[in-house]
Design a protein around this motif. Sequence first.
Motif, mmCIF file in Angstrom:
data_model
loop_
_atom_site.group_PDB
_atom_site.id
_atom_site.type_symbol
_atom_site.label_atom_id
_atom_site.label_comp_id
_atom_site.label_asym_id
_atom_site.label_seq_id
_atom_site.Cartn_x
_atom_site.Cartn_y
_atom_site.Cartn_z
ATOM 1 N N GLU A 451 36.567 42.707 54.562
ATOM 2 C CA GLU A 451 37.725 41.899 54.196
ATOM 3 C C GLU A 451 38.774 41.885 55.312
ATOM 4 O O GLU A 451 39.368 40.861 55.618
ATOM 5 N N CYS A 453 38.407 42.513 58.563
ATOM 6 C CA CYS A 453 37.992 42.061 59.897
ATOM 7 C C CYS A 453 38.664 40.734 60.238
ATOM 8 O O CYS A 453 38.494 39.742 59.535
ATOM 9 N N PRO A 454 39.468 40.699 61.318
ATOM 10 C CA PRO A 454 40.290 39.512 61.578
ATOM 11 C C PRO A 454 39.578 38.408 62.341
ATOM 12 O O PRO A 454 40.158 37.352 62.571
ATOM 13 N N PRO A 456 37.361 35.268 63.451
ATOM 14 C CA PRO A 456 36.945 34.027 62.773
ATOM 15 C C PRO A 456 35.505 34.152 62.272
ATOM 16 O O PRO A 456 35.202 33.738 61.162
ATOM 17 N N LYS A 458 33.291 36.963 61.260
ATOM 18 C CA LYS A 458 33.505 38.381 60.994
ATOM 19 C C LYS A 458 32.410 39.241 61.620
ATOM 20 O O LYS A 458 31.229 38.890 61.569
ATOM 21 N N GLY B 278 36.946 34.530 53.947
ATOM 22 C CA GLY B 278 38.231 35.008 53.467
ATOM 23 C C GLY B 278 38.306 36.512 53.554
ATOM 24 O O GLY B 278 37.275 37.154 53.720
ATOM 25 N N PRO B 279 39.498 37.061 53.443
ATOM 26 C CA PRO B 279 40.776 36.362 53.279
ATOM 27 C C PRO B 279 41.383 35.865 54.592
ATOM 28 O O PRO B 279 42.253 35.013 54.553
ATOM 29 N N GLY B 280 40.908 36.375 55.720
ATOM 30 C CA GLY B 280 41.580 36.044 56.983
ATOM 31 C C GLY B 280 41.202 34.686 57.548
ATOM 32 O O GLY B 280 41.975 34.050 58.250
ATOM 33 N N GLY B 281 39.990 34.231 57.261
ATOM 34 C CA GLY B 281 39.540 32.940 57.781
ATOM 35 C C GLY B 281 39.537 32.902 59.294
ATOM 36 O O GLY B 281 39.366 33.925 59.946
#
Lengths: 531, 345
Positions: A451, A453-454, A456, A458, B278-281
Amino acid sequence: MAPDSIKRSGGVSRPWTSLRKLIQALALLAFLVLFVVTRGETPGSTTNIFLRLDPLLALVNLLATKALVAGSAVALITVALTFLTGRSWCGWLCPLGTILDWIPLHRWKKGKWTPGEGWRGVKYALLLLTLFAALLGGLTLLIFDPLTILTRGLAVGVWPALDKLVTAAETALYQLPALRAPVLEVDALLRPLILPPTPGASRSAALFAGLLIGVVLLNIFAERFWCRYLCPLGALLGLMSKVALLRRRIEPGCVGCKLCTDTCPMGTINPAEDYASDPGECTMCLECLDDCPLGATTFTPVFSVDPLRAYDPGRRQVLITLGAALGGMALVRSVDAELQHPFALRPPGADPEEFYSQCVRCGQCMRACPTAALQPALTEAGIEGFWTPVLIPRIGYCDYGCNACGQVCPVEAIPPLPLELKQQQVIGRAKIDKNRCLPWAEEQDCIVCEEMCPLPEKAIELELVEVQLPTGETRILQRPVVIHDLCIGCGICEYKCPIAGEAAIRVYSSCSGGGGQGGGQGGGQGRRRGE
Amino acid sequence: MENQTRRAFLQWMAIQMSAFFGGSLLASCGKQEPHSLQTTALPIAKPIQPTEVDPTGAPTQSEQATAEPSATPNSHPHIAVARGGEPEALVRHAVAALGGMERFVSTGNDVIIKPNVCVDFRTYEYAATTNPWVVGEIVRMCLEAGAGRVRVMDFPFGGDSESAYWNSGIQEQVLAAGGEMEPIRFLKFVETEIPNALDLKKCQIYEDVLLADVVINVPIAKHHSLARLTLGMKNLMGVIRDRPYMHGNLGQRLADLTSRVRPALTIVDAVRILQRGGPGGGRLSDVQKLDTVIASSDIVAADSYAATLFGLQPTDLSYIVSGLNMGLGRADLETMKIEDIAVGA
């Protein structure tokens, strides 16, 4: 012998001393303001100006990397100032020197021990050792540069302690309903610029503050003990001052009243040499000029090389320190750094292998890091990497939306990357410990790492597996898997992992496999704001 | 004589100490009072106004204090859905269909709007954060309805709140509309009991959310790998401090949290929805533009409808199931009154 009629002119008119004290106070204030706003919108090239004025950092970085950093040219200002006016940096501008002036512990002195003149040679030995080690690529001794002591001591020593104190006070006072509004107002003033937005974590703050406090405590033995005997920057400026234009001279009118000898904070005015002083020791504080009742002390242009003193470095000292540097570096390097340091996670964009010989150990990046993720290495990077910045994900993560550390680094050991490039830098790679991870080891639901992991795309995927529970029923479980090539090692997964203690997912240095692409592209911008 | 003074001194000390500690004790009691009041006097969310009485005579305030009167031709719809238009128009039409913002916000009210501003590194195009114009328009409507103060807040998990407010574009629209951004103050997370909870009995909740007259929940509809979707109830994660803990029994714990926070109005931003990642996209290919806004005073109903946008049934989401069990709202989309409004571009 001092005639009775001659009295100190204290309090009457000390124009030079007053001017110097004003400038000292302003310089220290500027240093502190810039230190505070390092975490903010002010450009990094402004907030790191004191570090870039430090010629020792610039020189040592130059010797070690054999490459010039354009921004380091600012240090030439200090060099020029020194060739014109001697060690005036020490007496007028150095923020650590000012702090030492303001804490005159020597007045408490009870014992009799006074360091001998030979002690002045220690700083030259330290300087030579630092320079020779730098030639061999080792920058560890820069932990003794006065500006790194102060910056690091404040950033990861004093400030975390301040944060703890303020947080405790705020939390206690907030319990009283009447005080809530004012406490919140104070909190709004302090956070997020001065203190972290939420109380930050830190480690070994006592150690980093301790060096700073130790330097101050040495004042007990002698006024400005650090500057007289130990400071390697003072030594470098002192050597330049041997040929400085403006130097102290004694005119024939001197009657030997000894007022100047007593007042000199560097203790360098020697009655045995007709009250002459060593320009390599004199900080141009001008106390003696204001004190001299007969106007016999002057500061005038001199074109000559000042004679060397007994404690000045000679051929023997040069050879000994060269040998010590060679031996020391050989000992330090006898361990293969790459294999030994799986947790030497370098700031984004930094070249993990070159970093040892680029980083000047100043701690500016640690001040800039909004999540306190960057901490001075203790054991993570070995002796050679002592107190270099490493990412400690359990303390903080590298914010995907932040590129602050590269903007503030005074020597571009962390390249000033624009945000889009910084987001592609590989700090390390995450690995899951399947013996501890909740879905793997205990068949519990948890997807926090995926969740968080930033990226684009993942770098953590969830594998669907059907598991049989002890009760006999089966259920679908999601298990996290790291996609090695996508991971940039920002560490937010390790930071947020809900397992107590050590996380079940950890970031390992990418040195051994693949590696991060170093090399900076200039034209950085501040921390991104909007689009 | 000396003994005497020492004794006197000790006595004096004892009196002073007891006064000091007694005072602190009293003060701390004073502190607990409002908190315990908050935890027992439950309805923070504004109850449905009595003018909405069901003409069939069914009781409006049920035991659960949750189920709204069943839809009839004379009452407002249970859910309003506005499609096809600018974000501002979508919000305005959807809320108007529910009876207008005046139904939820009264003169002088302190309003908290809770959008989803989960990270500080995405702009609204990526559908990770709530559409700024949706939020701005809600602020404007609250002020038009006479709200005394309208604040917008979220506690991001990536980056700090102030940079997230700015980078998401929300701050600009909120300030332009006359609202305020509430920077997260760690002091305001207060340990709060959740009396009706089945699992999450205690939680650190942002106190402004508990003290506000009206809470308006403005999630963006997006994918989430554990909850499947982040909608209204999941969006409330942003008002608490310890989030990783929630994942253990997410559906039930979200329902527990919802039972305490009780937003008066949930407005689901489906102008853009995030189908994956999600949630960061972060990938525009995962974003689908739907130009839709869903509004309901029933958070479970709003989430149930929003689930269908992703081709899911309401009961596919664990928190909706838990919310139904706790009587927090309805999910019977077939029977409830839904007003579908085509706004037009």
